[in-house]
Design an enzyme around this catalytic site. Sequence first.
Site, mmCIF file in Angstrom:
data_model
loop_
_atom_site.group_PDB
_atom_site.id
_atom_site.type_symbol
_atom_site.label_atom_id
_atom_site.label_comp_id
_atom_site.label_asym_id
_atom_site.label_seq_id
_atom_site.Cartn_x
_atom_site.Cartn_y
_atom_site.Cartn_z
ATOM 1 N N ASP A 130 0.858 -1.187 0.000
ATOM 2 C CA ASP A 130 0.000 0.000 0.000
ATOM 3 C C ASP A 130 0.889 1.231 0.000
ATOM 4 O O ASP A 130 1.998 1.194 0.529
ATOM 5 C CB ASP A 130 -0.865 0.040 1.271
ATOM 6 C CG ASP A 130 -2.019 -0.944 1.217
ATOM 7 O OD1 ASP A 130 -2.144 -1.681 0.221
ATOM 8 O OD2 ASP A 130 -2.800 -0.972 2.191
ATOM 9 N N ARG A 178 -2.104 -1.210 -8.337
ATOM 10 C CA ARG A 178 -3.428 -0.705 -7.946
ATOM 11 C C ARG A 178 -3.391 0.811 -8.151
ATOM 12 O O ARG A 178 -2.443 1.474 -7.713
ATOM 13 C CB ARG A 178 -3.693 -1.019 -6.481
ATOM 14 C CG ARG A 178 -4.985 -0.360 -5.961
ATOM 15 C CD ARG A 178 -5.054 -0.346 -4.446
ATOM 16 N NE ARG A 178 -4.981 -1.671 -3.885
ATOM 17 C CZ ARG A 178 -4.527 -1.918 -2.656
ATOM 18 N NH1 ARG A 178 -4.112 -0.933 -1.878
ATOM 19 N NH2 ARG A 178 -4.476 -3.145 -2.200
HETATM 20 C C1 LIG Z 1 -9.252 -1.192 -2.640
HETATM 21 C C2 LIG Z 1 -8.715 0.154 -2.268
HETATM 22 C C3 LIG Z 1 -7.395 0.288 -1.859
HETATM 23 C C4 LIG Z 1 -6.872 1.553 -1.551
HETATM 24 N N1 LIG Z 1 -5.542 1.683 -1.237
HETATM 25 C C5 LIG Z 1 -5.017 2.923 -1.035
HETATM 26 C C6 LIG Z 1 -3.630 3.130 -0.811
HETATM 27 O O1 LIG Z 1 -2.815 2.195 -0.797
HETATM 28 N N2 LIG Z 1 -3.192 4.405 -0.616
HETATM 29 C C7 LIG Z 1 -4.038 5.484 -0.644
HETATM 30 O O2 LIG Z 1 -3.583 6.627 -0.484
HETATM 31 N N3 LIG Z 1 -5.368 5.307 -0.820
HETATM 32 C C8 LIG Z 1 -5.874 4.067 -1.009
HETATM 33 N N4 LIG Z 1 -7.233 3.920 -1.214
HETATM 34 C C9 LIG Z 1 -8.146 5.071 -0.986
HETATM 35 C C10 LIG Z 1 -8.305 5.942 -2.212
HETATM 36 O O3 LIG Z 1 -7.112 6.639 -2.454
HETATM 37 C C11 LIG Z 1 -9.454 6.952 -2.048
HETATM 38 O O4 LIG Z 1 -9.147 7.793 -0.973
HETATM 39 C C12 LIG Z 1 -10.803 6.324 -1.784
HETATM 40 O O5 LIG Z 1 -11.007 5.174 -2.547
HETATM 41 C C13 LIG Z 1 -11.927 7.344 -2.095
HETATM 42 O O6 LIG Z 1 -11.941 7.668 -3.457
HETATM 43 P P1 LIG Z 1 -12.932 6.979 -4.510
HETATM 44 O O7 LIG Z 1 -12.166 6.834 -5.772
HETATM 45 O O8 LIG Z 1 -13.440 5.687 -3.940
HETATM 46 O O9 LIG Z 1 -14.132 7.912 -4.731
HETATM 47 P P2 LIG Z 1 -14.518 9.369 -4.116
HETATM 48 O O10 LIG Z 1 -13.713 10.405 -4.833
HETATM 49 O O11 LIG Z 1 -14.454 9.301 -2.632
HETATM 50 O O12 LIG Z 1 -16.021 9.459 -4.552
HETATM 51 C C14 LIG Z 1 -16.411 9.795 -5.872
HETATM 52 C C15 LIG Z 1 -17.906 9.616 -6.008
HETATM 53 O O13 LIG Z 1 -18.232 8.213 -5.954
HETATM 54 C C16 LIG Z 1 -19.453 8.017 -5.250
HETATM 55 N N5 LIG Z 1 -19.188 7.238 -4.026
HETATM 56 C C17 LIG Z 1 -18.016 7.080 -3.391
HETATM 57 N N6 LIG Z 1 -18.139 6.277 -2.327
HETATM 58 C C18 LIG Z 1 -19.423 5.924 -2.261
HETATM 59 C C19 LIG Z 1 -20.184 5.111 -1.370
HETATM 60 N N7 LIG Z 1 -19.628 4.507 -0.316
HETATM 61 N N8 LIG Z 1 -21.514 4.969 -1.629
HETATM 62 C C20 LIG Z 1 -22.105 5.582 -2.683
HETATM 63 N N9 LIG Z 1 -21.424 6.377 -3.559
HETATM 64 C C21 LIG Z 1 -20.119 6.542 -3.348
HETATM 65 C C22 LIG Z 1 -19.981 9.411 -4.917
HETATM 66 O O14 LIG Z 1 -20.820 9.832 -5.967
HETATM 67 C C23 LIG Z 1 -18.716 10.250 -4.884
HETATM 68 O O15 LIG Z 1 -18.937 11.605 -5.105
HETATM 69 C C24 LIG Z 1 -7.742 2.676 -1.584
HETATM 70 C C25 LIG Z 1 -9.067 2.538 -1.999
HETATM 71 C C26 LIG Z 1 -9.557 1.313 -2.362
HETATM 72 C C27 LIG Z 1 -10.982 1.207 -2.833
#
Ligand SMILES: Cc1cc2nc3c(=O)[nH]c(=O)nc-3n(C[C@H](O)[C@H](O)[C@H](O)COP(=O)(O)OP(=O)(O)OC[C@H]3O[C@@H](n4cnc5c(N)ncnc54)[C@H](O)[C@@H]3O)c2cc1C
Length: 324
Positions: A130, A178
Amino acid sequence: MMLKNFFIGLSQNQLLNTLAQKYGLKLGAQSVVAGTNIEEMIQSVKELNVHGIACTIDNLGEFVSEKEAALEAKNQILEVIEAINGNNVDAHISLKPTQLGLDIDYDFCLNNLREIVDKASKYDIFINFDMEDYGHLQPSFELIDQLSADYDNIGTVIQSYFYRAVDDIKKYKDYRLRIVKGAYKEPEDVAYQDKKEIDDNFIKLIEYHLLHGKFTSIATHDHNIINHVKKFVKTHNISKDKFEFQMLYGFRKDMQFELAKEGYNFCTYVPFGTDWYGYFMRRLAERPQNVNLITRQVFNKKTNTVLGVAAGAFILGRLSKRKK
Ligand SMILES: Cc1cc2nc3c(=O)[nH]c(=O)nc-3n(C[C@H](O)[C@H](O)[C@H](O)COP(=O)(O)OP(=O)(O)OC[C@H]3O[C@@H](n4cnc5c(N)ncnc54)[C@H](O)[C@@H]3O)c2cc1C
């Protein structure tokens, strides 16, 4: 933005982290953390595997400052590897270098990681590094560079909010990667602050790796990005075995099952353990609506006062900082 900073601030509070470890899964964390021990976690993994969903398992913990704690984390991860193999589940490992001692000593951390990667390679289990905050980015890449001289079961994460991500993805294109937006609060000299710029870069990086890279894990809950990727792979004839979608355990469960049902490779990030606090607070920072997870619990169980303590401590912390 204020709420985001509030929860990022809470995520870094050591006292609250210690309290959270002592009092177990609270504040609704149990809906997004797959238990506090290996048995509970393996049960959750099996339930997801039944639906054709693979898992990446995170033994929660980060920013460890004592060797003993880092060694304990290493041993726990070795146990998880045994459990994956012993239970024959479809799962691999996600880990954080700061949990294995990166803040203590680089070589100490490298040795811990080597032991983990070595054991996993014997069972053909993949290890994902990560990516954490900017301060740990370069040393984490260096750990990966050193270990890849001997092992090929390693991959990592590219965070689209960093300006340098566009160079990193080219350098690491032969790795399973990822791609995410990025979860930490970063300054504007190193990272985009604007949501649209982060999203645009996210798409650019995903497309690059889908076209030129090894295997791509598209990790997001954002349906707009997912729909874009679905169209992009169709237009460019990219086969489904070249990529997967990933989401975090407990989030958008319906969409997770739906994507798996549509025949896409899907992998759920499954965090477990007692050190859930920092992880959980970052989830609240990302999406204020996730506070619903808390309020449902707090108002269902009047005894849960940890949020109040958290908020109080945060405000006190801010006030004392201002005084200095
Ligand atoms: C499997 C995985 C591994 C990760 N590993 C890392 C890592 O190693 N390092 C790191 O810095 N970050 C990591 N992250 C976190 C990532 O960087 C983001 O902070 C996090 O995923 C939020 O961004 P998003 O792309 O999901 O969407 P966002 O930008 O949070 O959301 C975009 C839009 O999607 C929709 N949405 C989002 N969530 C929901 C929900 N729960 N229900 C309904 N609608 C929703 C909404 O319309 C929202 O406006 C990881 C995330 C995932 C999923």
